[in-house]
Scaffold this active site. Structure first.
Site, PDB file in Angstrom:
ATOM      1  N   CYS A   6     111.958  30.669   6.719  1.00 56.86           N
ATOM      2  CA  CYS A   6     112.458  31.371   5.527  1.00 56.86           C
ATOM      3  C   CYS A   6     113.927  31.722   5.779  1.00 56.86           C
ATOM      4  O   CYS A   6     114.232  32.522   6.670  1.00 56.86           O
ATOM      5  CB  CYS A   6     111.650  32.634   5.248  1.00 56.86           C
ATOM      6  SG  CYS A   6     112.389  33.621   3.927  1.00 56.86           S
ATOM      7  N   HIS A  99     114.547  38.093  -4.046  1.00 58.49           N
ATOM      8  CA  HIS A  99     115.986  38.392  -4.026  1.00 58.49           C
ATOM      9  C   HIS A  99     116.438  38.734  -5.434  1.00 58.49           C
ATOM     10  O   HIS A  99     115.980  38.147  -6.411  1.00 58.49           O
ATOM     11  CB  HIS A  99     116.806  37.230  -3.459  1.00 58.49           C
ATOM     12  CG  HIS A  99     116.482  35.909  -4.060  1.00 58.49           C
ATOM     13  ND1 HIS A  99     115.360  35.200  -3.714  1.00 58.49           N
ATOM     14  CD2 HIS A  99     117.111  35.182  -5.003  1.00 58.49           C
ATOM     15  CE1 HIS A  99     115.316  34.086  -4.407  1.00 58.49           C
ATOM     16  NE2 HIS A  99     116.358  34.046  -5.212  1.00 58.49           N
TER      17      HIS A  99
END
Ligand code: 5GP
Ligand code: ZN
Length: 147
Positions: A6, A99
């Site tokens: 990630c 995000h």
């Protein structure tokens, strides 16, 4: 078994370089490498959670407080007139680590990439069905979280 890499976890841990603008114990914010406009910031929780619904509720408040701080900072740092704040959850999400996009905006800045085709409800009954379905889900979720 090897776990999937990630990139936003790596940025949060410091193992992948990024132009960091903010860090605290819960979150990190950095410049998007492919910005809509200069100053486009991504704010991520340090913990890996794929989408906003996955985020533990106690982290949601602090993350939104930080979003507010960054919205103010990005706007004044980039001499912008406002900001666009966005989260893609699964659909259109290219990095599966939550995000928040904080994008500086100016009037007539040419941002036309967000084409939002609006749709009318077929009739009042269709609008009421959607309203009721969402209201009912909220009530179920609240019943499940109340002590
Ligand atoms: P999404 O499409 O998931 O809402 O947004 C992902 C964003 O991450 C995109 O705007 C993309 O430009 C940005 N991005 C992808 N890879 C990297 C990277 O390695 N570093 C940084 N700083 N941004 C990235
Ligand atoms: Zn992650």
């Amino acid at each position: 078994m090897e776990t999937a890499r990630c990139i936003f976890c790596e940025i949060a841990q410091g193992s992948l370089p990024a132009a960091i603008v903010y860090r605290d114990s819960d979150a990190v914010a950095f410049l998007d490498t492919n910005p809509l406009f200069p100053g486009h910031v991504l704010l991520c929780p340090r913990q890996h959670h794929a989408t906003l619904p996955d985020l533990p509720v106690q982290l949601a408040g602090p993350l939104f407080t930080t979003t507010q701080l960054l919205a103010k900072a990005v706007e004044s740092a980039m001499q912008a007139e406002g900001t666009f704040i966005a989260i893609n959850n699964r659909v259109s999400q290219t990095v599966p680590h939550l995000h928040i996009h904080i994008v500086p905006r100016k009037r007539r800045d040419g941002l036309k990439g967000f084409f939002w085709p609006r749709q009318l409800y077929a009739d009042d009954a269709a609008r009421e069905a959607a309203r009721k379905a969402i209201e009912s889900e909220i009530q179920k979720l609240q019943a499940n979280t109340e002590p």
